[in-house]
Design a protein around this motif. Structure first.
Motif, mmCIF file in Angstrom:
data_model
loop_
_atom_site.group_PDB
_atom_site.id
_atom_site.type_symbol
_atom_site.label_atom_id
_atom_site.label_comp_id
_atom_site.label_asym_id
_atom_site.label_seq_id
_atom_site.Cartn_x
_atom_site.Cartn_y
_atom_site.Cartn_z
ATOM 1 N N ASP A 1 -21.043 16.364 -5.904
ATOM 2 C CA ASP A 1 -19.718 16.797 -6.123
ATOM 3 C C ASP A 1 -19.438 18.230 -6.646
ATOM 4 O O ASP A 1 -18.404 18.624 -6.484
ATOM 5 N N GLY A 2 -20.638 18.893 -6.584
ATOM 6 C CA GLY A 2 -20.494 20.493 -6.909
ATOM 7 C C GLY A 2 -20.222 20.779 -8.525
ATOM 8 O O GLY A 2 -19.802 21.762 -8.698
ATOM 9 N N SER A 3 -20.459 20.001 -9.502
ATOM 10 C CA SER A 3 -20.390 20.113 -10.623
ATOM 11 C C SER A 3 -21.410 21.302 -11.180
ATOM 12 O O SER A 3 -21.288 21.701 -12.379
ATOM 13 N N GLY A 4 -22.424 21.343 -10.583
ATOM 14 C CA GLY A 4 -23.417 22.029 -11.319
ATOM 15 C C GLY A 4 -24.518 21.398 -11.946
ATOM 16 O O GLY A 4 -25.450 21.805 -12.241
ATOM 17 N N ALA A 5 -24.268 20.092 -12.227
ATOM 18 C CA ALA A 5 -25.224 19.327 -12.733
ATOM 19 C C ALA A 5 -26.430 19.081 -11.817
ATOM 20 O O ALA A 5 -26.634 18.559 -10.864
ATOM 21 N N VAL A 6 -27.699 19.441 -12.432
ATOM 22 C CA VAL A 6 -28.908 19.360 -11.925
ATOM 23 C C VAL A 6 -30.081 18.857 -12.716
ATOM 24 O O VAL A 6 -30.175 19.222 -14.020
ATOM 25 N N VAL A 7 -31.185 17.879 -12.246
ATOM 26 C CA VAL A 7 -32.168 17.497 -13.060
ATOM 27 C C VAL A 7 -33.426 17.875 -12.180
ATOM 28 O O VAL A 7 -33.601 17.527 -11.059
ATOM 29 N N GLY A 8 -34.385 18.435 -12.776
ATOM 30 C CA GLY A 8 -35.617 18.623 -12.091
ATOM 31 C C GLY A 8 -36.780 18.144 -13.076
ATOM 32 O O GLY A 8 -36.759 18.462 -14.173
ATOM 33 N N VAL A 9 -37.419 17.135 -12.263
ATOM 34 C CA VAL A 9 -38.651 16.551 -13.235
ATOM 35 C C VAL A 9 -39.993 16.557 -12.447
ATOM 36 O O VAL A 9 -40.044 16.264 -11.307
ATOM 37 N N GLY A 10 -41.001 16.878 -12.924
ATOM 38 C CA GLY A 10 -42.365 16.788 -12.710
ATOM 39 C C GLY A 10 -43.143 15.610 -13.163
ATOM 40 O O GLY A 10 -43.086 15.449 -14.247
ATOM 41 N N LEU A 11 -43.558 14.900 -12.314
ATOM 42 C CA LEU A 11 -44.016 13.423 -12.432
ATOM 43 C C LEU A 11 -45.699 13.751 -12.413
ATOM 44 O O LEU A 11 -46.239 14.122 -11.171
ATOM 45 N N VAL B 1 -44.148 11.877 -17.104
ATOM 46 C CA VAL B 1 -43.207 13.310 -17.124
ATOM 47 C C VAL B 1 -43.932 14.251 -17.756
ATOM 48 O O VAL B 1 -44.169 14.271 -18.927
ATOM 49 N N VAL B 2 -44.266 15.364 -16.976
ATOM 50 C CA VAL B 2 -45.085 16.554 -17.359
ATOM 51 C C VAL B 2 -43.990 17.727 -17.507
ATOM 52 O O VAL B 2 -44.560 18.566 -18.056
ATOM 53 N N SER B 3 -42.986 17.466 -16.774
ATOM 54 C CA SER B 3 -42.212 18.842 -16.921
ATOM 55 C C SER B 3 -40.429 18.283 -16.507
ATOM 56 O O SER B 3 -40.189 17.314 -15.823
ATOM 57 N N ALA B 4 -39.591 18.867 -17.102
ATOM 58 C CA ALA B 4 -38.142 18.410 -16.835
ATOM 59 C C ALA B 4 -37.153 19.849 -17.368
ATOM 60 O O ALA B 4 -37.484 20.565 -18.452
ATOM 61 N N THR B 5 -36.245 20.107 -16.336
ATOM 62 C CA THR B 5 -35.256 20.889 -16.717
ATOM 63 C C THR B 5 -33.769 19.998 -16.373
ATOM 64 O O THR B 5 -33.743 19.514 -15.418
ATOM 65 N N ILE B 6 -33.031 20.414 -17.083
ATOM 66 C CA ILE B 6 -31.742 19.823 -17.012
ATOM 67 C C ILE B 6 -30.383 20.694 -17.036
ATOM 68 O O ILE B 6 -30.478 21.781 -18.057
ATOM 69 N N HIS B 7 -29.703 21.050 -16.022
ATOM 70 C CA HIS B 7 -28.662 21.792 -16.337
ATOM 71 C C HIS B 7 -27.254 21.169 -16.221
ATOM 72 O O HIS B 7 -26.929 20.151 -15.446
ATOM 73 N N ALA B 8 -26.279 21.066 -17.113
ATOM 74 C CA ALA B 8 -24.938 20.475 -16.826
ATOM 75 C C ALA B 8 -23.959 21.003 -18.093
ATOM 76 O O ALA B 8 -24.650 21.438 -19.110
ATOM 77 N N GLY B 9 -22.859 21.112 -17.632
ATOM 78 C CA GLY B 9 -21.765 21.580 -18.691
ATOM 79 C C GLY B 9 -22.014 22.875 -18.964
ATOM 80 O O GLY B 9 -21.569 23.003 -20.254
ATOM 81 N N GLY B 10 -22.479 23.786 -18.259
ATOM 82 C CA GLY B 10 -22.929 25.224 -18.847
ATOM 83 C C GLY B 10 -23.867 25.340 -19.817
ATOM 84 O O GLY B 10 -24.226 26.437 -20.449
ATOM 85 N N LYS B 11 -24.820 24.139 -20.004
ATOM 86 C CA LYS B 11 -25.840 24.268 -20.736
ATOM 87 C C LYS B 11 -27.136 23.985 -19.933
ATOM 88 O O LYS B 11 -27.126 23.419 -18.940
ATOM 89 N N HIS B 12 -28.452 24.388 -20.646
ATOM 90 C CA HIS B 12 -29.649 24.208 -19.996
ATOM 91 C C HIS B 12 -30.694 23.759 -20.963
ATOM 92 O O HIS B 12 -30.766 24.194 -22.115
#
Length: 131
Positions: free
Chosen positions: A30-40, A48-59
């Motif tokens: 929907d284009g809210s900018g929410a993103v999840v990246g996970v290294g498995l 789970v060996v790495s993870a980044t989350i972006h949502a609501g203007g936070k990281h």
């Protein structure tokens, strides 16, 4: 000398397999900018060996990154084409983000979709690319 070389080579082989990872990338369609990246990790079960989350203007991130709020993996499972990962603050005092995914496979094609829930920020639909 040959024995030492052989032992070093075996140690190298066992260490490199532990570092093998695959990436899972999910974003809100929907284009809210929410993103999840996970290294498995490529081991049996969920690693789970790495993870980044972006949502609501936070990281948030498992690794130290400028401006990122630190998180840790509280729990995770990958069973019957369903993946569940909860991230907590470093003190394990509260869940910071929850990822719920389901994968459907037909022949050579697969689709992974789900949700990202962050308390006091929101819930976001996810469409994923990756393993």
């Amino acid at each position: 000398m040959n024995r030492t070389t052989a032992l070093a080579f075996l140690a190298f082989l066992s260490a490199t397999s532990a570092f093998a990872t695959v990436e899972l990338y999910c974003e809100d369609p929907d284009g809210s900018g929410a993103v999840v990246g996970v290294g498995l990790g490529t081991v049996p079960g969920l690693a789970v060996v790495s993870a980044t989350i972006h949502a609501g203007g936070k990281h948030w991130s498992l690794t130290e990154v400028d401006g990122a709020i630190p998180i840790i993996v509280a729990q995770g499972a990958d069973v019957d084409m369903r993946t569940v990962i909860d991230f907590a603050d470093p003190e394990y005092s509260r869940i910071v983000a929850s990822v719920r995914l389901i994968t459907a496979v037909e022949g050579d094609e697969s689709v992974t979709v789900g949700t990202l829930t962050i308390p006091e920020i929101g819930v976001f639909p996810l469409v994923c690319e990756g393993p």
